[in-house]
Scaffold this active site. Sequence first.
Site, mmCIF file in Angstrom:
data_model
loop_
_atom_site.group_PDB
_atom_site.id
_atom_site.type_symbol
_atom_site.label_atom_id
_atom_site.label_comp_id
_atom_site.label_asym_id
_atom_site.label_seq_id
_atom_site.Cartn_x
_atom_site.Cartn_y
_atom_site.Cartn_z
ATOM 1 N N TYR A 118 59.808 -21.531 7.721
ATOM 2 C CA TYR A 118 59.843 -20.923 6.387
ATOM 3 C C TYR A 118 61.194 -20.292 6.036
ATOM 4 C CZ TYR A 118 54.852 -21.633 7.034
ATOM 5 O OH TYR A 118 53.634 -22.200 7.290
ATOM 6 N N ARG A 120 62.530 -14.407 3.640
ATOM 7 C CA ARG A 120 61.313 -13.773 4.170
ATOM 8 C C ARG A 120 61.431 -12.246 4.244
ATOM 9 N NH1 ARG A 120 59.273 -14.274 8.446
ATOM 10 N NH2 ARG A 120 57.106 -14.406 7.793
ATOM 11 N N GLY A 171 48.321 -20.430 11.091
ATOM 12 C CA GLY A 171 48.475 -18.987 10.937
ATOM 13 C C GLY A 171 48.717 -18.218 12.219
ATOM 14 N N GLU A 187 46.150 -26.284 12.622
ATOM 15 C CA GLU A 187 47.352 -26.656 11.865
ATOM 16 C C GLU A 187 48.488 -25.647 12.054
ATOM 17 O OE1 GLU A 187 44.920 -28.759 8.186
ATOM 18 O OE2 GLU A 187 45.528 -26.658 8.018
ATOM 19 N N PRO A 188 48.989 -25.509 13.266
ATOM 20 C CA PRO A 188 50.088 -24.549 13.461
ATOM 21 C C PRO A 188 51.404 -25.077 12.890
ATOM 22 C CG PRO A 188 49.688 -25.757 15.495
ATOM 23 C CD PRO A 188 48.653 -26.229 14.501
ATOM 24 N N GLY A 189 52.103 -24.260 12.135
ATOM 25 C CA GLY A 189 53.437 -24.618 11.658
ATOM 26 C C GLY A 189 54.436 -23.696 12.328
ATOM 27 N N ARG A 190 54.348 -22.405 11.945
ATOM 28 C CA ARG A 190 55.255 -21.381 12.463
ATOM 29 C C ARG A 190 55.282 -21.357 13.999
ATOM 30 N NH1 ARG A 190 55.756 -16.698 9.384
ATOM 31 N NH2 ARG A 190 53.761 -17.305 8.486
ATOM 32 N N CYS A 210 74.046 -11.486 -5.152
ATOM 33 C CA CYS A 210 74.165 -10.398 -6.109
ATOM 34 C C CYS A 210 72.828 -9.718 -6.293
ATOM 35 C CB CYS A 210 74.698 -10.929 -7.422
ATOM 36 S SG CYS A 210 76.333 -11.582 -7.187
ATOM 37 N N GLU A 211 72.380 -9.055 -5.263
ATOM 38 C CA GLU A 211 71.098 -8.378 -5.321
ATOM 39 C C GLU A 211 71.033 -7.407 -4.139
ATOM 40 O OE1 GLU A 211 67.991 -10.910 -6.550
ATOM 41 O OE2 GLU A 211 66.456 -9.740 -5.530
#
Length: 463
Positions: free
Chosen positions: A421, A360, A278, A320-323, A391-392
């Site tokens: 992510y 995101r 996180g 547990e770092p990911g980002r 298409c949004e």
Amino acid sequence: MSRSAHPAGPRHADVLSEGHYLAPADNLNALDAKVWSSTVTRDEQGALTVAGLPVARLAEEFGTPAYFLDEADFRARCRAWADAFGPGADVFYAGKAFLSRAIVRWLTEEGLNLDVCSGGELATALDAGMPPERIAFHGNNKTVEEIERAVAAGVGRIVLDSFQEIVRVAHTAQRLGKRQRVQIRVTVGVEAHTHEFIATAHEDQKFGIALAGGQAAEAVRRALTLDGLELVGIHSHIGSQIFDMAGFEVSARRVVQLLAEVRDEHGVELPEIDLGGGLGIAYTSEDDPREPHEIAKALGDIVTRECEAARLATPRISVEPGRAIVGPTAFTLYEVGTIKPLDGLRTYVSVDGGMSDNIRTALYDAEYSVTLASRTSDAEPMLVRVVGKHCESGDIVVKDAYLPSDLAPGDLIAVPATGAYCRSMASNYNHALRPPVVAVRDGAARVIVRRETEEDLLRLDVG
Ligand code: LLP
């Protein structure tokens, strides 16, 4: 760039959606080292380069949109985290941020461990040779089949997330004639995101077992009685994109309190504590992330202090770092398609990707920055919204940014800090073909995840 409230009332072209004011950077060609990976720079012609490779050449060879991942930067970040925590602690890279065989090999070589949260991530980890004892398996609803595969493979730990799972993992391990190392994930009553942390409404979520009401203590009681399990520690993960260590402080204190209660009740000192991931990164110049050594020191100090107060031996800490590892290592390269100036509002710049390669912004209102990548320009800044081709109307990549006003169709633009992510949450919305991930290092580029093709899509469509 500044996102402060406008000092002298709004000027129409500068009013952003939230009523905030975004000042154009002094030099739109400048690259903020905080948001770009370490080998990104501009060459003499002004073109963005990564690992010595100009983006125009990369676009020609690999097409756009594409993610370019800076291998040297990724490896350096792994080493920085491993060195910061040292041999007395464990760093688990959170594979959900982005996982591929190459990533697994780099992690293995750099001495990191790996957190997986699905059978697919486990398969990738094992296929690419991550030693099973260095894998942690997470998830709030692991299937029985996933549990069997993890136990049979000999993963280093399974993080138990519910009372049902305590029994399921114990039975599976027994049936396979094994004793599975496990941690129990607890919810500590803290939910932290970015600058604030909230100490209410935290138990109202699907992950973990609450400390409140003695639930976690009961989970420990049950786990300790089951032969198939070796309970080695307590796990807590409090949120995403966190800059303020205060949430970790509360979390560590409460987990250590539980360890003390376990010691008092069972005479057992659990040897491990995992404080989750996180840790925040810089998506824009506004963000000020901490360095791994500051984080390691802060967490180490908190746990040591709390354990001394509780007269416990300091457990082995893991994170547990990911980002924080993969996020800053990649940027997305797009080609500009259409440009629509909306009088008095902003200019819409459409690119050849969008919410299918970066959900995101639409999902979390995430902020990104963007730069003109194929060249520099001294033209006046224009306020833009970078949008995709889906298409949004919520298909936004960068909500508010400045690009030079001579921007033209065919220009390449790059959005930094898209390593985490983005590819892992990419979709085939509108039958978009998910972009490739290209690893670049020392003047060489190679595809590590290839671009999807229409044949890939049609192969799944068996009707
Ligand atoms: N450990 C556990 C148990 C987690 O649930 C997570 C993330 C991590 C570690 C890694 O967190 P990180 O260091 O990468 O922030 N899709 C969202 C993020 C979801 C994170 C879920 N869990 C986003 O794009 O921001």
